[in-house]
Design an enzyme around this catalytic site. Structure first.
Site, PDB file in Angstrom:
ATOM      1  N   THR A   2       0.612  -1.190  -0.077  1.00 36.32           N
ATOM      2  CA  THR A   2       0.010   0.385   0.160  1.00 36.32           C
ATOM      3  C   THR A   2       1.038   1.336   0.208  1.00 36.32           C
ATOM      4  OG1 THR A   2      -1.927  -1.198   0.914  1.00 36.32           O
ATOM      5  CG2 THR A   2      -2.131   0.925   1.277  1.00 36.32           C
TER       6      THR A   2
ATOM      7  N   HIS B 136       4.720 -10.091   2.239  1.00 32.07           N
ATOM      8  CA  HIS B 136       3.266 -11.572   2.939  1.00 32.07           C
ATOM      9  C   HIS B 136       2.588 -12.148   1.818  1.00 32.07           C
ATOM     10  CE1 HIS B 136      -0.530  -8.927   2.865  1.00 32.07           C
ATOM     11  NE2 HIS B 136       0.737  -8.343   2.625  1.00 32.07           N
TER      12      HIS B 136
ATOM     13  N   CYS C 136     -16.630  -4.227   2.539  1.00 35.71           N
ATOM     14  CA  CYS C 136     -17.558  -3.936   3.480  1.00 35.71           C
ATOM     15  C   CYS C 136     -17.003  -2.204   3.635  1.00 35.71           C
ATOM     16  CB  CYS C 136     -17.983  -4.608   4.402  1.00 35.71           C
ATOM     17  SG  CYS C 136     -18.660  -3.943   5.890  1.00 35.71           S
TER      18      CYS C 136
END
Length: 405
Positions: free
Chosen positions: A70, A206, A332
């Site tokens: 990010t 990751h 969400c």
């Protein structure tokens, strides 16, 4: 014991990456310090940088270490835009595909709100692949106003591989730099930074069996980047902050290992994925595979379905209660489930898009995992459809007063 089918979200650390991490965690030294311990830590970082560069087809000086994918995406979008505006104030347009990860979309829209950027969402076809004709049309009309293009190497939801080299060739004609988020691609498909012609590329630890909180922006030499983080001036002066030597060493180990085993791993996982897809189609009526129909045009570890008459969240929880861990294609936001922007951009109906699930495989996946999924998936879909039908029936019985008749 649960079955883990969400490797695209994060994959278990490789044993060798765990070993390197733990060995380095007990060593003291800031890589920016000049004493012996600091120099030893710096040597660990620079050796890791060399390994990363070699595995990714880059030069060591092109590897800018960050705190994850990010951050690298933010540095690419914001840093490239701000740097270009200094010399070319007329270049205000940021071109991004409509199916980008939010780590690219959100900073792009932030720049529109706070830095005077104009966002152009590049369309994709019904398989989630960038439409190069639309890119060419945009650049032909307003290429002199474009600051940068950002298109992911492989889509994180439906697994669609994007035409990166063709895009770079097209953008180069108009002097527009290109960034690609290659977080999902590394270790699954061939990724060579130099051969691609990209100006910048994001990688994350990751996703390839390394630790979380570490990544890199591979940025070609000479690419102007305005820093997003300010402080000690580490990493070519564009990414300040004390370098995490243990995580960096572990990250490099994981990338080298995953790239080295890529061909064998991709063949094995591709076969598992094909078996999963065939069996889901055979046993679950109404299951629709999303993304490229040609398996060679999608990530080998990705299988993304929509199940008509279902809510993806309901399916997710039903499978989770049965010991199957996967992910839904919806995000969400503020507690409200919303259909995936990726599926909507592909032209999928909103109701169908709500019934999405992604199954993603990784280095620990086995045939037994696929068997376990298929034992419970048909029943879970049936229950989710019945629940959706009951909810729809209840809603249809609510009169204008809001009371159930």
């Amino acid at each position: 014991m649960s079955v883990y089918l969400d490797h695209a979200a994060t994959t278990p650390m490789l044993p060798e990456a765990v070993q390197v991490l733990t060995e380095n965690l007990v060593r003291t030294g800031n890589p920016s310090s000049l004493h012996a311990s600091g120099r030893a830590a710096r040597r660990t970082v620079e050796e890791a940088r060399e390994h990363l560069a070699d595995a990714l087809g880059a030069r060591p000086s092109e590897v800018v270490l960050t705190g994850g994918g990010t951050e690298a995406d933010n540095l690419a979008v914001k840093g490239m835009f701000w740097a270009r505006r200094l010399d070319h104030p007329e270049r205000r347009r940021i071109l991004v595909s409509a199916v980008e990860h939010h780590a690219v979309l959100d900073p792009a829209f932030w720049m529109a709100e706070h830095a005077g950027a104009e966002i152009v969402l590049l369309p994709v076809d019904d398989e989630g692949v960038l439409r190069l004709d639309a890119v060419e049309e945009e650049l032909a009309a307003r290429g002199d106003q474009a600051a940068l293009v950002s298109v992911m190497w492989a889509n994180n939801e439906v697994g669609a591989l994007q035409p990166v080299t063709e895009l770079v060739s097209l953008a180069r004609r108009y002097g527009v730099p290109v960034h690609a988020d290659a977080v999902q691609a590394v270790g699954q498909v061939p990724v060579d930074f130099a051969a691609s012609g990209l100006d910048a590329m994001t990688v994350s630890g990751h996703k390839v069996g390394g630790p979380g909180g570490i990544g890199a922006l591979v940025a070609r030499r000479g690419l102007a980047l305005t820093p997003v983080l300010h402080g000690g001036g580490q990493e070519r002066g564009v990414r300040s902050g004390s370098l995490d030597a243990p995580a960096i060493a572990s990250f490099a180990t994981a990338v080298v290992a995953s790239v080295g085993a890529r061909d064998a791993t991709s063949r094995r996982l591709g076969a598992l994925r094909d078996d999963l897809v065939a069996r889901v189609r055979a046993t679950v009526p109404g299951a629709v595979l999303r993304g490229p129909a040609d398996a060679s045009h999608r990530l080998p570890a990705n299988a993304h379905f929509t199940f008509d008459g279902c809510e993806g969240d309901s399916l997710l929880y039903l499978l989770d209660s049965a010991g199957i861990e996967c992910s839904t294609g919806s995000a969400c936001q503020a507690g409200v489930p919303r259909p995936s922007h990726v599926l909507l951009a592909m032209g999928v109906d909103e109701d169908d898009a709500r019934g999405a699930l992604r199954f993603s495989l990784g280095h620990t996946s086995t045939a037994a995992d696929v068997d376990a999924l298929l034992e419970v998936l048909p029943g879970a879909v049936e229950r989710a459809r019945n629940a959706g039908l009951a909810t729809h029936t209840d809603r249809s019985r609510v009169p204008a007063s809001g009371r159930v008749a």
